[in-house]
Design an enzyme around this catalytic site. Structure first.
Site, mmCIF file in Angstrom:
data_model
loop_
_atom_site.group_PDB
_atom_site.id
_atom_site.type_symbol
_atom_site.label_atom_id
_atom_site.label_comp_id
_atom_site.label_asym_id
_atom_site.label_seq_id
_atom_site.Cartn_x
_atom_site.Cartn_y
_atom_site.Cartn_z
ATOM 1 C CE1 TYR A 249 3.378 -4.638 -2.512
ATOM 2 C CE2 TYR A 249 2.560 -2.778 -1.324
ATOM 3 C CZ TYR A 249 2.653 -3.416 -2.302
ATOM 4 O OH TYR A 249 2.291 -2.792 -3.405
ATOM 5 C CB THR B 226 -3.092 -4.903 -11.488
ATOM 6 O OG1 THR B 226 -2.458 -5.387 -9.990
ATOM 7 C CG2 THR B 226 -3.080 -3.454 -11.639
ATOM 8 C CG ASP C 295 12.827 -14.515 -10.284
ATOM 9 O OD1 ASP C 295 12.826 -13.338 -9.800
ATOM 10 O OD2 ASP C 295 12.481 -15.449 -9.905
ATOM 11 C CB VAL C 296 13.711 -8.675 -10.285
ATOM 12 C CG1 VAL C 296 12.977 -8.011 -11.537
ATOM 13 C CG2 VAL C 296 12.667 -8.867 -9.254
ATOM 14 C CG ASN D 88 6.056 -2.190 -12.422
ATOM 15 O OD1 ASN D 88 5.187 -1.671 -11.826
ATOM 16 N ND2 ASN D 88 5.797 -3.318 -13.102
HETATM 17 N N1 LIG Z 1 -2.089 -2.985 -8.134
HETATM 18 C C1 LIG Z 1 -2.222 -2.294 -7.232
HETATM 19 O O1 LIG Z 1 -3.377 -1.684 -6.478
HETATM 20 C C2 LIG Z 1 -0.886 -1.653 -6.557
HETATM 21 C C3 LIG Z 1 -0.830 -0.645 -5.642
HETATM 22 C C4 LIG Z 1 0.568 -0.451 -5.247
HETATM 23 C C5 LIG Z 1 1.673 -0.671 -5.762
HETATM 24 N N2 LIG Z 1 1.480 -1.676 -6.812
HETATM 25 C C6 LIG Z 1 2.828 -2.118 -7.202
HETATM 26 O O2 LIG Z 1 2.731 -2.136 -8.737
HETATM 27 C C7 LIG Z 1 3.823 -3.148 -9.464
HETATM 28 C C8 LIG Z 1 3.006 -3.954 -10.452
HETATM 29 O O3 LIG Z 1 2.093 -4.509 -9.807
HETATM 30 P P1 LIG Z 1 0.680 -4.937 -10.280
HETATM 31 O O4 LIG Z 1 -0.321 -4.387 -9.356
HETATM 32 O O5 LIG Z 1 0.619 -4.375 -11.530
HETATM 33 O O6 LIG Z 1 0.651 -6.401 -10.337
HETATM 34 P P2 LIG Z 1 0.790 -7.613 -11.295
HETATM 35 O O7 LIG Z 1 0.554 -8.839 -10.809
HETATM 36 O O8 LIG Z 1 -0.609 -7.358 -12.494
HETATM 37 O O9 LIG Z 1 1.875 -7.421 -12.259
HETATM 38 C C9 LIG Z 1 3.102 -7.619 -11.631
HETATM 39 C C10 LIG Z 1 3.990 -8.542 -12.715
HETATM 40 O O10 LIG Z 1 5.319 -8.546 -12.149
HETATM 41 C C11 LIG Z 1 5.693 -9.723 -12.264
HETATM 42 N N3 LIG Z 1 6.479 -10.420 -11.363
HETATM 43 C C12 LIG Z 1 6.412 -10.774 -10.306
HETATM 44 N N4 LIG Z 1 7.302 -11.135 -9.618
HETATM 45 C C13 LIG Z 1 8.511 -11.082 -10.543
HETATM 46 C C14 LIG Z 1 9.757 -11.348 -10.488
HETATM 47 N N5 LIG Z 1 10.188 -11.968 -9.516
HETATM 48 N N6 LIG Z 1 10.737 -10.926 -11.667
HETATM 49 C C15 LIG Z 1 9.930 -10.372 -12.687
HETATM 50 N N7 LIG Z 1 8.841 -10.130 -12.756
HETATM 51 C C16 LIG Z 1 8.101 -10.378 -11.726
HETATM 52 C C17 LIG Z 1 4.290 -10.563 -12.532
HETATM 53 O O11 LIG Z 1 4.823 -11.907 -13.415
HETATM 54 C C18 LIG Z 1 3.523 -9.811 -13.301
HETATM 55 O O12 LIG Z 1 3.492 -9.798 -14.629
HETATM 56 C C19 LIG Z 1 4.106 -3.703 -8.171
HETATM 57 O O13 LIG Z 1 5.434 -3.289 -7.597
HETATM 58 C C20 LIG Z 1 3.124 -3.333 -6.893
HETATM 59 O O14 LIG Z 1 3.728 -3.676 -5.711
HETATM 60 C C21 LIG Z 1 0.447 -1.863 -7.158
#
Ligand SMILES: NC(=O)c1ccc[n+]([C@@H]2O[C@H](COP(=O)([O-])OP(=O)(O)OC[C@H]3O[C@@H](n4cnc5c(N)ncnc54)[C@H](O)[C@@H]3O)[C@@H](O)[C@H]2O)c1
Length: 293
Positions: free
Chosen positions: A195, A230, A85-86, A112
């Protein structure tokens, strides 16, 4: 186990001395990805592992970490999984240390992991009707909600970069890649305010760390995605109606898929980007430019 750049005696941090084909060679690089078991993080893991890197997937979800790391190992890739957990900075330090000890070095770290912040002050991503949402209003915003988003999406990035730098600075080489968001550059009323603050903070922190670490051969950059399908926020992005509504506003008229981000991840990890640091690269099909058609 050694990329073309190291077999030819060239340096990972001197991309321009290599033939163009070798500039995208990441074979043998030691990589760690937080939030690597799903969505964009999983795409980063796949992009690097499929090109011969050794990758540690760090994620808070034990089921997805085991499932995805086993799937990729079964496909023949050098991928290990570790549950972390980060927000647990000691645990994160230990996991990054263990990844570096496993590989004998640490070349690329993706900061990430991130979560959705819950509702903003309006209730629809796109379309004519964008009703106000009282739950997302500033006056209703709880400390718990604010702190949780900042703790993962900003403090988690800080702790990941710090853990990476402890290995990369003595090595005098490395790549740190932060996932920010289009929301770091513009406000989005439909997602909670924490956010925007966390992502803009992570982007500016990235620039400061890039300035500090440049002299040690370490580049620090950010990927700022637009709308990608995602599992974030319970997987709302998989809803075809929502995708269609967003796609209407995106100048390229489609939403992003995790595969769309792999080339950029490879570029920022490889010798090809050796002279780029402190940059936030937006990948959004033009969404941030405004509405065209
Ligand atoms: N999907 C989008 O449209 C989008 C757009 C902009 C930015 N992002 C960013 O991309 C990154 C990845 O998100 P995603 O869309 O792939 O979502 P996702 O939910 O598919 O993947 C995120 C992963 O992070 C893990 N995670 C969550 N909290 C955590 C913690 N405390 N410690 C360790 N792992 C943890 C989750 O278990 C999951 O596997 C994030 O930083 C998100 O803010 C996503």
């Amino acid at each position: 186990m050694c990329a073309l750049w190291c077999r030819t005696g060239a340096r990972f941090d001197r991309g321009s001395t290599l033939a163009v084909a070798a500039q995208f060679d990441v074979e043998g690089l030691a990589v760690a990805v937080t939030g690597g078991a799903s969505g964009l993080g999983l795409a980063f893991v796949e992009a690097l592992a499929e090109h011969g890197a050794r990758v540690t997937m760090l994620d808070v979800d034990p089921t997805a970490t085991e499932r995805e790391s086993e799937r990729l190992r079964a496909a023949g890739f050098d991928v290990r999984g570790a549950v972390v957990d980060v927000t647990d900075h000691d645990g994160l330090d230990a996991a990054i240390d263990e990844a570096a000890a496993t590989y004998g070095r640490l070349d690329v770290v993706f900061a990430n992991a991130g979560i959705d912040p819950g509702p903003g002050f309006v209730g629809a991503w796109a379309g004519a009707s964008r009703p106000r949402v009282e739950e997302g209003a500033l006056e209703q915003y709880t400390d718990a909600r604010w702190n949780r988003v900042i703790d993962i999406n900003l403090n988690g990035v800080f702790a990941t970069m710090r853990a990476a730098a402890r290995h990369m600075r003595p090595q005098r080489s490395g790549r740190i890649i932060v996932t920010t968001s289009l929301a770091a550059t513009k406000s989005e009323a439909v997602i909670g305010a924490a956010y925007m603050a966390a992502k803009a903070g992570a982007a500016h922190l990235m620039r400061n760390v890039a300035l500090e670490l440049a002299a040690f051969g370490i580049t620090v950059n950010a990927i700022a995605p637009g709308f990608f399908v995602t599992n974030i926020g319970g997987g709302h992005a998989h809803n075809p109606d929502l995708q269609a509504a967003i796609a209407k506003d995106v100048p390229m008229h489609r939403v992003g898929q995790p595969d769309d981000i792999k080339g950029l991840a490879l570029f920022l990890s490889s010798p090809a980007s050796a002279y780029i640091t402190g940059q936030e690269i937006i990948i959004d099909g033009g969404w941030g430019l405004g509405i065209a058609d």
